[in-house]
Design an enzyme around this catalytic site. Structure first.
Site, PDB file in Angstrom:
ATOM      1  N   GLU A 136       0.799  -1.218   0.000  1.00  0.00           N
ATOM      2  CA  GLU A 136       0.000   0.000   0.000  1.00  0.00           C
ATOM      3  C   GLU A 136       0.836   1.275   0.000  1.00  0.00           C
ATOM      4  OE1 GLU A 136      -3.923  -1.777   2.116  1.00  0.00           O
ATOM      5  OE2 GLU A 136      -2.466  -0.918   3.488  1.00  0.00           O
ATOM      6  N   CYS A 191       3.182   8.431   1.276  1.00  0.00           N
ATOM      7  CA  CYS A 191       3.803   7.471   2.191  1.00  0.00           C
ATOM      8  C   CYS A 191       3.907   6.146   1.435  1.00  0.00           C
ATOM      9  CB  CYS A 191       2.909   7.344   3.426  1.00  0.00           C
ATOM     10  SG  CYS A 191       3.470   6.094   4.594  1.00  0.00           S
ATOM     11  N   CYS A 234       6.108  -7.268   6.852  1.00  0.00           N
ATOM     12  CA  CYS A 234       7.278  -6.817   7.609  1.00  0.00           C
ATOM     13  C   CYS A 234       7.710  -7.970   8.499  1.00  0.00           C
ATOM     14  CB  CYS A 234       6.883  -5.606   8.465  1.00  0.00           C
ATOM     15  SG  CYS A 234       8.277  -4.761   9.248  1.00  0.00           S
ATOM     16  N   CYS A 274       6.350  -5.212  15.736  1.00  0.00           N
ATOM     17  CA  CYS A 274       6.011  -4.111  16.631  1.00  0.00           C
ATOM     18  C   CYS A 274       4.567  -4.330  17.085  1.00  0.00           C
ATOM     19  CB  CYS A 274       6.176  -2.778  15.926  1.00  0.00           C
ATOM     20  SG  CYS A 274       7.861  -2.504  15.345  1.00  0.00           S
ATOM     21  N   CYS A 319       1.558  -2.243  15.630  1.00  0.00           N
ATOM     22  CA  CYS A 319       1.463  -1.975  14.189  1.00  0.00           C
ATOM     23  C   CYS A 319       0.719  -3.083  13.454  1.00  0.00           C
ATOM     24  CB  CYS A 319       2.869  -1.817  13.604  1.00  0.00           C
ATOM     25  SG  CYS A 319       2.857  -1.470  11.828  1.00  0.00           S
ATOM     26  N   CYS A 340      -0.980   6.009  10.123  1.00  0.00           N
ATOM     27  CA  CYS A 340       0.235   5.333  10.628  1.00  0.00           C
ATOM     28  C   CYS A 340      -0.125   4.049  11.363  1.00  0.00           C
ATOM     29  CB  CYS A 340       0.961   6.205  11.658  1.00  0.00           C
ATOM     30  SG  CYS A 340       1.565   7.740  11.020  1.00  0.00           S
TER      31      CYS A 340
HETATM   32  N1  SAH Z   1       9.573   0.208   9.911  1.00  0.00           N
HETATM   33  C1  SAH Z   1       9.847   1.609   9.760  1.00  0.00           C
HETATM   34  C2  SAH Z   1       8.941   2.256   8.736  1.00  0.00           C
HETATM   35  C3  SAH Z   1       7.469   2.267   9.133  1.00  0.00           C
HETATM   36  S1  SAH Z   1       7.137   3.836   9.702  1.00  0.00           S
HETATM   37  C4  SAH Z   1       9.789   2.275  11.102  1.00  0.00           C
HETATM   38  O1  SAH Z   1       9.381   1.642  12.072  1.00  0.00           O
HETATM   39  O2  SAH Z   1      10.208   3.419  11.223  1.00  0.00           O
HETATM   40  C5  SAH Z   1       5.660   3.654  10.500  1.00  0.00           C
HETATM   41  C6  SAH Z   1       5.543   4.712  11.586  1.00  0.00           C
HETATM   42  O3  SAH Z   1       4.236   4.608  12.168  1.00  0.00           O
HETATM   43  C7  SAH Z   1       6.536   4.444  12.708  1.00  0.00           C
HETATM   44  O4  SAH Z   1       7.051   5.650  13.198  1.00  0.00           O
HETATM   45  C8  SAH Z   1       5.683   3.772  13.757  1.00  0.00           C
HETATM   46  O5  SAH Z   1       6.214   3.974  15.036  1.00  0.00           O
HETATM   47  C9  SAH Z   1       4.335   4.415  13.546  1.00  0.00           C
HETATM   48  N2  SAH Z   1       3.239   3.522  13.928  1.00  0.00           N
HETATM   49  C10 SAH Z   1       3.204   2.190  13.799  1.00  0.00           C
HETATM   50  N3  SAH Z   1       2.061   1.697  14.276  1.00  0.00           N
HETATM   51  C11 SAH Z   1       1.341   2.767  14.705  1.00  0.00           C
HETATM   52  C12 SAH Z   1       0.055   2.895  15.289  1.00  0.00           C
HETATM   53  N4  SAH Z   1      -0.699   1.851  15.544  1.00  0.00           N
HETATM   54  N5  SAH Z   1      -0.369   4.141  15.597  1.00  0.00           N
HETATM   55  C13 SAH Z   1       0.388   5.221  15.327  1.00  0.00           C
HETATM   56  N6  SAH Z   1       1.618   5.146  14.767  1.00  0.00           N
HETATM   57  C14 SAH Z   1       2.090   3.933  14.471  1.00  0.00           C
END
Ligand code: SAH
Length: 353
Positions: free
Chosen positions: A104, A119, A126, A130, A133, A346
């Site tokens: 996406e 984005c 992945c 996390c 996420c 995000c």
């Molecule tokens: N893997 C890389 C690129 C993904 S960036 C990284 O972690 O930096 C995705 C961004 O969204 C990251 O800053 C992450 O911390 C944030 N993110 C992930 N899950 C989220 C959620 N449920 N709510 C808000 N932000 C989130």
């Protein structure tokens, strides 16, 4: 059908997209053509944004036929396209619709000062886990090739009929687990002879893959750089991000400091705010201490998912947390995270695979 090293279906044709200009020159010469053709092809693909050889009308018919026969110009297919009430648009792409791999990208039009951000994803799924996420819940299906990364930008811009001012590698995947394709794609986005986006308008974000950060520093990459910190101490971070097992917070912070010192540039920390997990005075104090130790700014992002019964912080909680960070004396940005209604915000990217 088998897949070659560029992840494309074997057609016997040479894939030309996602190549740097020197690579393209080499291919063109190997086909018995003059090197200047490479520049014309590169310009056609990334400035004129041609999608088929017919469009290269300055080439003779014979040359077009030769290229058609020997070289491929694959592009992404849009499988799904959703529009949010807030103007955000989410795209689900596939390189080949039949292979089931979907990823996406999100068009986020209404940032401050006319900012229009795309984005983009670097991987299909992945390998990181996390806890907050949604992408982590998908099965990992591989790295995207450079052209699949660049093409997200081309296809989004074609559909919305506009150009982005900023690109962020914050979609699906961990960019530094696909380092070379990501850097190659960024260089095409940046190249004045291709998409011509300023290096500081391209942001690469990592969850903390320290060997990738080291390589990024060593190669003096010009792109903006962000680290998803998300917790200010080791134990707490390990609870929500598995990457902490492999690269510890002290190692990560050392690499971050080296980045700011050696490249003389500010780093951005991303910090997902999860009530009861990483907010409150104690965490804020630790975060302030980190922030004071290097040249950085912090983007705080209210949680967008509801795993484990976690919830989004209220606006008051967000304000309070930000006020606790003020002693750091650095910019703190409450990052807008639009597109929640289309699961484009995000941490919400998880199209079915
Ligand atoms: N893997 C890389 C690129 C993904 S960036 C990284 O972690 O930096 C995705 C961004 O969204 C990251 O800053 C992450 O911390 C944030 N993110 C992930 N899950 C989220 C959620 N449920 N709510 C808000 N932000 C989130």
């Amino acid at each position: 059908m088998t897949h070659d090293s560029l992840g494309e279906i074997q057609t016997g044709k040479i894939p030309l997209k996602g190549r740097t200009l020197p690579e393209l020159s080499e291919i063109v010469v190997s086909l018995g053509e003059k090197p200047f053709r490479a520049k014309q092809i590169y310009h056609g693909l990334y400035v004129n944004r041609y999608e088929s050889w017919d469009q290269f009308t300055t080439f003779s018919k014979a040359l077009r036929e030769k290229l058609e026969e020997q070289c491929s110009l694959t592009r992404l297919h849009t499988i799904k396209h959703l529009k949010s009430v807030d103007g955000t648009q989410k795209f689900t792409f596939a390189s080949e619709p039949e292979n089931g791999k979907e990823f996406e990208a999100v068009w986020i039009p209404s940032g401050d000062g006319g900012r229009k951000t795309i984005c983009i994803s670097s991987q299909v799924g992945c390998t990181l886990n996390c806890k907050f996420c949604a992408t982590a819940k998908l099965e990992f299906q591989g790295n995207l090739k450079a052209h699949e990364i660049v093409d997200q930008v081309l296809q989004v811009e074609k559909t919305v009929g506009d150009r982005a001012t900023n690109i962020v590698f914050m979609g699906m995947g961990e960019p530094f687990h696909n380092y070379f394709n990501v850097i190659r794609a960024a260089s095409i986005l940046h190249d004045p002879d291709a998409l011509n986006l300023g290096a500081r308008r391209i942001t690469i974000s990592t969850s903390g893959v320290v060997n990738g950060i080291r390589r990024f520093i060593e190669n003096k990459e010009p792109y903006n750089f962000a680290i998803s910190l998300n917790h200010p101490d080791r134990d707490g971070r390990r609870e929500i991000m598995d990457i902490e097992e492999k690269f510890t917070l002290p190692e990560l912070l050392q690499a971050a400091k080296d980045f700011t010192r050696e490249l003389k540039r500010r780093i951005t920390f991303e910090y997902v705010m999860i009530p009861g997990v990483n907010m409150g005075k104690q965490n804020a104090d630790k975060l302030v201490k980190i922030a004071r130790s290097l040249d950085c700014k912090i983007n705080v992002i209210p949680l967008n998912t509801e795993f484990f019964g976690w919830r989004r912080p209220t606006p008051d909680e967000v304000r309070e947390f930000i006020s606790l960070l003020e002693p750091a004396g650095i910019p703190i940005l409450n990052r807008r995270s639009p597109g929640k209604d289309i699961f484009g915000a995000c941490g919400m990217l998880a199209s079915k695979s």
